[in-house]
Design a protein around this motif. Structure first.
Motif, short mmCIF file in Angstrom:
data_model
loop_
_atom_site.label_atom_id
_atom_site.label_comp_id
_atom_site.label_asym_id
_atom_site.label_seq_id
_atom_site.Cartn_x
_atom_site.Cartn_y
_atom_site.Cartn_z
N ILE A 239 0.58 -1.79 0.30
CA ILE A 239 0.15 0.06 -0.12
C ILE A 239 1.11 1.33 0.20
O ILE A 239 1.56 1.92 1.05
CB ILE A 239 -0.60 -0.11 1.54
N VAL A 240 0.62 2.11 -1.17
CA VAL A 240 1.61 3.27 -1.26
C VAL A 240 1.00 4.14 -0.29
O VAL A 240 -0.13 4.67 -0.58
CB VAL A 240 2.34 3.35 -2.77
N ASP A 241 2.01 4.86 0.40
CA ASP A 241 1.35 6.04 1.27
C ASP A 241 0.56 7.25 -0.42
O ASP A 241 -0.52 8.06 0.71
CB ASP A 241 2.40 6.68 2.69
N CYS A 242 1.55 7.54 -0.96
CA CYS A 242 1.25 8.73 -1.79
C CYS A 242 2.29 8.51 -2.98
O CYS A 242 2.99 7.82 -3.02
CB CYS A 242 1.83 10.30 -0.80
N VAL A 243 1.27 9.22 -4.10
CA VAL A 243 2.26 9.10 -5.37
C VAL A 243 1.53 10.87 -5.96
O VAL A 243 0.92 11.39 -6.25
CB VAL A 243 1.58 8.19 -6.96
N ALA A 244 2.65 11.90 -5.82
CA ALA A 244 2.55 12.93 -5.88
C ALA A 244 4.13 13.59 -6.74
O ALA A 244 4.97 13.18 -6.46
CB ALA A 244 1.96 14.15 -4.82
N ARG A 245 3.66 14.60 -7.42
CA ARG A 245 4.88 15.76 -7.19
C ARG A 245 5.43 16.79 -6.41
O ARG A 245 4.70 17.43 -5.86
CB ARG A 245 4.45 16.96 -8.87
#
Length: 335
Positions: A239-245
């Motif tokens: 489970i990935v915490d976050c994908v963002a720039r």
């Protein structure tokens, strides 16, 4: 004739001595200077080593553990017997290499940014009951040194807090991390839907949110939050915490909490391997129509001290991806 007061080192004791010497024979004798020999442990940062395992438990553990404090360990637990290391070691390489990217898709993002972040829940009922998680693989492939430090830390904590006190301490650490991630999720969601609104945080996470406030200023275009990624070929998920720039670069972001400062990437132990594993799974998961080649590890502090952000460029991600493949091989062989 002059009266000369000399100082002699006799058996480590400074003893004054008065002697009469002619001026013509006055000289500095090297034999009279006996510098004090420093202990080989005088330069050891004992505070860092004594808090190592406690810091490890605040996030995840890593193979980058330092050498043991032999004097301290032998005094408390008796001598540690270790197998002799081979004189010549070769760098391990994965038996079966698997690409980090899905080369059928381009690493750079061409599609427009989503209006709301994606969140794919973990559903173990859809053929995933036998698929190991990234956390499980890393926990079951710890090195002997890591296990040693964890056991030593646990014994110390139990001796200070007692069995029940240690259990309560562990529950509090888990509870704080859960509340912190929940607050982050609320922030990311509200920032995407109502950027002008600032959510209020529970008292137990206010310090953490203050700690990462300067990091959040550089985070935008959130694509995924607390979302499941699965690598069907290598048979693992996470489970990935976050994908963002982050500062314009698309990253897999992992949020951590710690009681001790972690200003260097080496202080984060297994976290880079974990991030690379998540990114590799995402890149090969058909639920995501893009590729990620960078990572970011953010370490937040409860007292509100400015968080440390550790960026992983594409070269580092490739290096830690190979390390993950080795850990995955070890896990498979154990089974």
């Amino acid at each position: 004739m002059f009266i000369l007061n000399r100082v002699l080192f006799v058996g480590g004791i400074i003893a004054p001595q008065t002697a009469s010497l002619p001026v013509m024979h006055f000289f500095a004798c090297p034999c009279l200077i006996s510098p004090k020999r420093n202990s080989p442990y005088s330069s050891v940062d004992s505070e860092r080593y004594s808090s190592l395992v406690k810091a490890v438990m605040s996030s995840r553990v890593s193979s980058q553990t330092p050498e043991t404090l032999q004097a301290e360990d032998e005094h408390i637990y008796g001598p540690v017997v270790k197998a002799q290391m081979p004189t010549h070691t070769e760098r391990r390489v994965p038996k079966t290499t698997h690409p980090f990217f899905d080369y059928e898709r381009t690493p750079e993002i061409e599609e427009p940014e989503p209006e709301t972040p994606v969140r794919i829940p973990l559903n173990r009922g859809q053929g995933r009951s036998s698929v190991p998680s990234v956390t499980r693989v890393l926990q079951q492939t710890l090195s002997p040194e890591q296990i040693f430090y964890l056991e030593r830390w646990k014994r110390r904590m139990i001796s200070e807090l007692g069995e029940e006190g240690f259990k309560e301490y562990s529950r509090n650490i888990f509870r704080q991390g859960k509340h912190f991630h929940s607050a982050l999720e609320d922030y990311m969601t509200s920032a995407a839907t109502a950027p002008s609104e600032t959510p209020e945080y529970p008292p137990e996470v206010q310090g953490y949110m203050e700690s990462i406030s300067h990091i959040l200023e550089d985070v935008g275009a959130v694509r995924a939050i607390e979302s499941t990624v699965q690598h069907e070929t290598l048979n693992y998920l996470g489970i990935v915490d976050c994908v963002a720039r982050y500062r314009g670069v698309l990253c897999v972001i992992d949020w951590k909490t710690s009681e001790k400062p972690k200003p260097f990437l080496s202080n984060t132990y297994d976290n880079p391997v974990q991030v690379a594993a998540y990114a590799g799974a995402l890149n090969n998961d058909k639920n995501y129509k893009y590729q990620v080649e960078n990572g970011l590890i953010v370490v937040a502090y409860k007292d509100g001290s400015p968080a440390h952000a550790h960026q992983l460029n594409s070269e580092l991600m490739s290096e830690y991806w190979r390390a993950w493949l080795l850990r995955l091989e070890d896990f498979t062989e154990q089974k």
